[in-house]
Design an enzyme around this catalytic site. Sequence first.
Site, PDB file in Angstrom:
ATOM      1  N   GLU A   1       0.734  -1.264  -0.216  1.00  0.00           N
ATOM      2  CA  GLU A   1       0.005   0.124  -0.054  1.00  0.00           C
ATOM      3  C   GLU A   1       0.832   1.252  -0.061  1.00  0.00           C
ATOM      4  OE1 GLU A   1      -2.966   0.395  -0.631  1.00  0.00           O
ATOM      5  OE2 GLU A   1      -3.622  -1.942  -0.327  1.00  0.00           O
TER       6      GLU A   1
ATOM      7  N   TYR B   1      -5.569   6.356   4.687  1.00  0.00           N
ATOM      8  CA  TYR B   1      -5.956   5.396   3.598  1.00  0.00           C
ATOM      9  C   TYR B   1      -5.169   4.038   4.015  1.00  0.00           C
ATOM     10  CZ  TYR B   1      -5.289   2.572  -0.468  1.00  0.00           C
ATOM     11  OH  TYR B   1      -5.341   1.506  -1.285  1.00  0.00           O
TER      12      TYR B   1
ATOM     13  N   ASP C   1      -9.727   5.641  -1.866  1.00  0.00           N
ATOM     14  CA  ASP C   1      -8.446   5.989  -2.646  1.00  0.00           C
ATOM     15  C   ASP C   1      -9.285   6.909  -3.795  1.00  0.00           C
ATOM     16  OD1 ASP C   1      -9.589   4.201  -4.373  1.00  0.00           O
ATOM     17  OD2 ASP C   1      -7.430   3.240  -4.756  1.00  0.00           O
TER      18      ASP C   1
END
Length: 288
Positions: free
Chosen positions: A33, A116, A134
């Site tokens: 990520e 996030y 996102d």
Amino acid sequence: MDFQPLINWYRTHQRDIVWRTPDTSPWGILLSEVMSQQTPVARVEPIWLAWMERWPTPAAFAQASSDEVLRAWGTLGYPRRALRLLDCARTIVSQHDGKVPALLDDLLALPGIGDYTARAVLAFAFGQRVPVVDTNVRRVVSRLVHGAYLPGPARRSDLDDVTALLPNDEAPEFSVAIMELGALVCTPTPRCSECPLLAQCSWQLAGCPAPSEDELAAAKRRVQKFAGTDRQVRGLLMKVLREAQEPVPQSALDVVWPDAAQRSRALYSLLEDGLAEQNPDGLFRLPQ
């Protein structure tokens, strides 16, 4: 809304991405990520694989030096992310017994981990029902729920929008499916005929209204250019430092960019960010 068509579409059309396997560890998910922020998956995958082979756990990565990490980061861009990952791994070792935490507040307290990434780790590594938002998800929700072609600036209410859509069951799969829909179908120029949610889309039901000139201008401003920016110059300077086996003189950096003022500004910013250092002899190198 009925999201079973989305889940069915995802199971058929999902991309084969190396970390989308049940045996990927929470550390592997966190790493993927962070690496994928503002970077195409195709560029991330080979570097992610190399990192996971070299540093398969936070404890292994915590032993790395800054220059090793920056060399391994290569051309992914935004190299401060690499050093923050190193701080993150060391914090996981010192405060969480070397295990990626499974609580939101603990994740948000880690260096370099924002909203996030924290929620993505909770959803995709630990299977929790949390909103993961996102750019792709915001675009899908803007069209599907609000009937707007383009999303506005990011805001806290985006989390509420996605939370309201999350199913009680299969929430992590829904989250990755809606992200995939935004990446492959509900793109900036959408391919609506391929969309499994076409019949439920508020933008379609409203007659596909075009964005206003102000909305288009705002979206254009949010797109970050690269060519000719200080970020490009920083990348060129970092490339010299990564590829050098020994500290380099100023002259080795001067050749990468003709504008002396911009080059100097970029170099100073690298020094200030801890991505480069100057030794007592006046030579430049990656931080040790």
